[in-house]
Design a protein around this motif. Structure first.
Motif, PDB file in Angstrom:
ATOM      1  N   GLY A 239       0.659  -1.192   0.050  1.00  0.00           N
ATOM      2  CA  GLY A 239       0.007   0.023   0.003  1.00  0.00           C
ATOM      3  C   GLY A 239       0.821   1.320   0.004  1.00  0.00           C
ATOM      4  N   VAL A 240       2.015   1.047   0.100  1.00  0.00           N
ATOM      5  CA  VAL A 240       2.843   2.108   0.051  1.00  0.00           C
ATOM      6  C   VAL A 240       3.072   2.837  -1.107  1.00  0.00           C
ATOM      7  N   THR A 241       3.020   4.140  -1.344  1.00  0.00           N
ATOM      8  CA  THR A 241       3.142   4.820  -2.782  1.00  0.00           C
ATOM      9  C   THR A 241       4.270   4.315  -3.535  1.00  0.00           C
ATOM     10  N   ALA A 242       3.705   4.416  -4.915  1.00  0.00           N
ATOM     11  CA  ALA A 242       4.878   4.008  -5.946  1.00  0.00           C
ATOM     12  C   ALA A 242       5.504   5.014  -6.511  1.00  0.00           C
ATOM     13  N   GLU A 243       5.812   6.219  -5.687  1.00  0.00           N
ATOM     14  CA  GLU A 243       6.362   7.268  -6.345  1.00  0.00           C
ATOM     15  C   GLU A 243       7.515   7.751  -5.725  1.00  0.00           C
ATOM     16  N   GLY A 244       8.208   8.677  -6.172  1.00  0.00           N
ATOM     17  CA  GLY A 244       9.392   9.242  -5.559  1.00  0.00           C
ATOM     18  C   GLY A 244      10.356   8.323  -5.097  1.00  0.00           C
ATOM     19  N   LEU A 245      11.101   8.650  -3.929  1.00  0.00           N
ATOM     20  CA  LEU A 245      12.293   7.819  -3.243  1.00  0.00           C
ATOM     21  C   LEU A 245      11.870   6.510  -2.821  1.00  0.00           C
ATOM     22  N   PRO A 246      10.701   6.085  -2.445  1.00  0.00           N
ATOM     23  CA  PRO A 246      10.275   4.634  -2.377  1.00  0.00           C
ATOM     24  C   PRO A 246      10.301   4.168  -3.353  1.00  0.00           C
ATOM     25  N   GLN A 247       9.869   4.506  -4.644  1.00  0.00           N
ATOM     26  CA  GLN A 247       9.828   3.749  -5.712  1.00  0.00           C
ATOM     27  C   GLN A 247      11.278   3.558  -6.449  1.00  0.00           C
ATOM     28  N   VAL A 248      12.186   4.559  -6.263  1.00  0.00           N
ATOM     29  CA  VAL A 248      13.687   4.429  -6.545  1.00  0.00           C
ATOM     30  C   VAL A 248      14.408   3.404  -5.641  1.00  0.00           C
ATOM     31  N   ILE A 276      17.048   5.451 -13.604  1.00  0.00           N
ATOM     32  CA  ILE A 276      17.687   6.771 -14.017  1.00  0.00           C
ATOM     33  C   ILE A 276      16.600   7.405 -14.267  1.00  0.00           C
ATOM     34  N   ALA A 277      15.642   7.010 -15.090  1.00  0.00           N
ATOM     35  CA  ALA A 277      14.447   7.897 -15.405  1.00  0.00           C
ATOM     36  C   ALA A 277      13.548   8.180 -13.920  1.00  0.00           C
ATOM     37  N   ALA A 278      13.827   7.407 -13.238  1.00  0.00           N
ATOM     38  CA  ALA A 278      12.875   7.953 -11.790  1.00  0.00           C
ATOM     39  C   ALA A 278      13.613   8.979 -11.123  1.00  0.00           C
ATOM     40  N   LEU A 279      15.118   8.794 -11.225  1.00  0.00           N
ATOM     41  CA  LEU A 279      15.632   9.907 -10.541  1.00  0.00           C
ATOM     42  C   LEU A 279      15.675  11.256 -11.130  1.00  0.00           C
ATOM     43  N   ASP A 280      15.564  11.322 -12.715  1.00  0.00           N
ATOM     44  CA  ASP A 280      15.338  12.528 -13.577  1.00  0.00           C
ATOM     45  C   ASP A 280      13.925  13.309 -13.148  1.00  0.00           C
ATOM     46  N   LYS A 281      12.971  12.048 -12.830  1.00  0.00           N
ATOM     47  CA  LYS A 281      11.709  12.830 -12.826  1.00  0.00           C
ATOM     48  C   LYS A 281      11.574  13.244 -11.390  1.00  0.00           C
ATOM     49  N   LEU A 282      12.234  12.912 -10.268  1.00  0.00           N
ATOM     50  CA  LEU A 282      12.412  13.236  -9.003  1.00  0.00           C
ATOM     51  C   LEU A 282      13.021  14.558  -8.882  1.00  0.00           C
ATOM     52  N   LEU A 283      13.982  14.799  -9.754  1.00  0.00           N
ATOM     53  CA  LEU A 283      14.776  16.162  -9.541  1.00  0.00           C
ATOM     54  C   LEU A 283      14.043  17.077 -10.385  1.00  0.00           C
ATOM     55  N   GLU A 284      13.368  16.588 -11.596  1.00  0.00           N
ATOM     56  CA  GLU A 284      12.375  17.548 -12.229  1.00  0.00           C
ATOM     57  C   GLU A 284      11.159  18.072 -11.255  1.00  0.00           C
ATOM     58  N   MET A 286      11.269  18.288  -8.181  1.00  0.00           N
ATOM     59  CA  MET A 286      11.831  19.048  -7.090  1.00  0.00           C
ATOM     60  C   MET A 286      12.087  20.597  -7.794  1.00  0.00           C
ATOM     61  N   GLU A 287      12.685  20.597  -8.720  1.00  0.00           N
ATOM     62  CA  GLU A 287      12.790  21.907  -9.668  1.00  0.00           C
ATOM     63  C   GLU A 287      11.607  22.649  -9.845  1.00  0.00           C
ATOM     64  N   GLU A 289       8.818  22.418  -7.951  1.00  0.00           N
ATOM     65  CA  GLU A 289       8.261  22.703  -6.727  1.00  0.00           C
ATOM     66  C   GLU A 289       9.115  23.968  -6.497  1.00  0.00           C
ATOM     67  N   LYS A 290      10.354  24.020  -6.425  1.00  0.00           N
ATOM     68  CA  LYS A 290      11.043  25.245  -6.164  1.00  0.00           C
ATOM     69  C   LYS A 290      10.510  26.592  -7.166  1.00  0.00           C
ATOM     70  N   GLN A 291      10.406  26.407  -8.371  1.00  0.00           N
ATOM     71  CA  GLN A 291       9.792  27.214  -9.011  1.00  0.00           C
ATOM     72  C   GLN A 291       8.590  28.067  -8.530  1.00  0.00           C
ATOM     73  N   GLN A 292       7.793  26.957  -8.337  1.00  0.00           N
ATOM     74  CA  GLN A 292       6.325  27.458  -7.790  1.00  0.00           C
ATOM     75  C   GLN A 292       6.320  28.171  -6.668  1.00  0.00           C
ATOM     76  N   GLN A 293       7.485  27.973  -5.793  1.00  0.00           N
ATOM     77  CA  GLN A 293       7.418  28.690  -4.299  1.00  0.00           C
ATOM     78  C   GLN A 293       8.083  29.847  -4.671  1.00  0.00           C
TER      79      GLN A 293
END
Length: 376
Positions: A239-248, A276-284, A286-287, A289-293
């Protein structure tokens, strides 16, 4: 011919005494005493066995229960008749099931083992499979041709082999065998659901694993305590989310498993690309989110009477002369971690080792090398 008739007579009488649903009519007794042809004797045996193996279900139509000992013995005798085993082999097989009280007390997993031992006495290929599973294991499935194509024989052998695969982390190979198995005709449906859930969860199919776990926990009788305990934990994990760092972390763990097993084929490379694709998406993400803030902060500053300057003044450290901005440092490819000294770098690496899979640093290194190659 006489020897074969004696064998068939003994098998028929064993079925009549060992299996409660099996009964002999007067005409059938006459044919047995008269030692008719193997075909004439095999007919009543097969028919009686088929009648006794009707799936036994609990009051609920959705409940799965282990196959009864009488049913297992009946199907075993049916297969022995099809395999045309000799008298000595039949005697060895029936001797394994002679103590009915002891056999009745066996858990379903042990019944499966006993059934496999019975098959091994009559079939050298099963014997070779069992010996290999006790040592190094067999990675190729058995060839189910001829008498081995019998559904009861094939499904129990596949479950036994898949259990070994799962216990030794060959989840892909195990799923090939487990995918098509029917719990209603399995000697041990609890093992079928449990090991299939393990494979699906480790192959990053949490939804399908959750289905097997639900059937195991809610719709299966006589589930071993250790299966139930582990299944509850697996249910939470699925039941743990399959996105972000847990998925990586899951992807990298699967890559590590495959490498530990000596695999470096296309599936492994595909998993590495997914990391690599999951890390790319994670960094994207984060970027973004930073721009929105930043945009949100800039938009709010123009609506009031320069609250940003007031906030900046309040957040400035008393006595400081600078504006709080740090110099941007360019990333280099010399292997150093920014401006960290060796001690701080060691502490950072140790923190990563504690919180992420063992190969996390290797994946980051491969990722940075790939980025560097793309810039050239």
């Amino acid at each position: 011919m006489v020897c074969w008739q004696v064998i068939m007579k003994s098998l028929f009488l064993i079925a009549a005494t060992a299996c409660c649903p099996l009964t002999l009519t007067a005409s059938e007794m006459t044919r047995v005493d008269g030692l008719q042809s193997p075909v004439a004797l095999a007919g009543p045996l097969v028919q009686a066995a088929e009648k006794s193996v009707a799936p036994v279900k609990a009051a609920s139509a959705v409940a799965f229960s282990r196959m009864s000992i009488d049913q297992v013995q009946a199907r075993l005798l049916q297969w022995l008749a099809q395999a045309k085993t000799d008298e000595a082999t039949a005697t060895k097989v029936t001797a394994l099931w002679a103590d009915k009280a002891a056999v009745q007390a066996l858990p379903a997993e042990d019944v499966l083992d006993l059934l496999m031992e019975s098959f091994a006495i009559a079939d050298e290929s099963v014997q070779a499979l069992m010996e290999a599973c006790r040592t190094s294991g067999v990675h190729e499935p058995m060839n189910f041709e001829g008498v081995r194509s019998d559904s009861f024989f094939r499904e129990q052998v596949q479950l036994y082999h898949a259990r070994w695969f799962t216990q030794h982390r060959f989840f892909d190979e195990a799923m090939v065998l487990l995918e098509s198995l029917n719990p209603e005709t399995s000697v041990d449906p609890a093992s079928l659901f449990f090991y299939r859930a393990v494979c699906r969860l480790r192959l990053l199919k949490p939804a399908e694993a959750g289905d097997d776990l639900a059937l195991l926990l809610n719709n299966t009788l006589d589930v071993p305590a250790r299966f139930r305990t582990v299944a509850e934990l697996m249910k939470e994990e699925s039941g743990v989310t399959a996105e972000g760092l847990p998925q990586v972390a899951r992807l990298m763990s699967d890559v590590q498993r495959r490498l530990d097993l000596g695999k470096s084929d296309t599936p492994v490379q595909k998993r590495e690309d997914e990391v690599i694709a999951a890390l790319d998406k994670l960094l994207e993400d984060m970027e973004k989110e930073k721009q929105q803030q930043q945009q949100s902060g800039q938009g709010g500053g123009g609506q009031q009477n320069q609250p940003g300057e007031q906030g900046q003044a309040q957040s400035t450290i008393k006595g400081a002369t600078g504006d709080g901005n740090a110099d941007r440092k360019d990333l280099t490819e010399n292997g150093s971690w920014g401006m960290l000294d060796k001690q701080a770098e060691t502490q950072a690496k140790e923190l990563i080792r504690q919180q992420f899979p063992p190969n996390f640093l290797d994946a980051i290194s491969r990722y940075t090398r790939k980025i560097a190659e793309q810039k050239k």
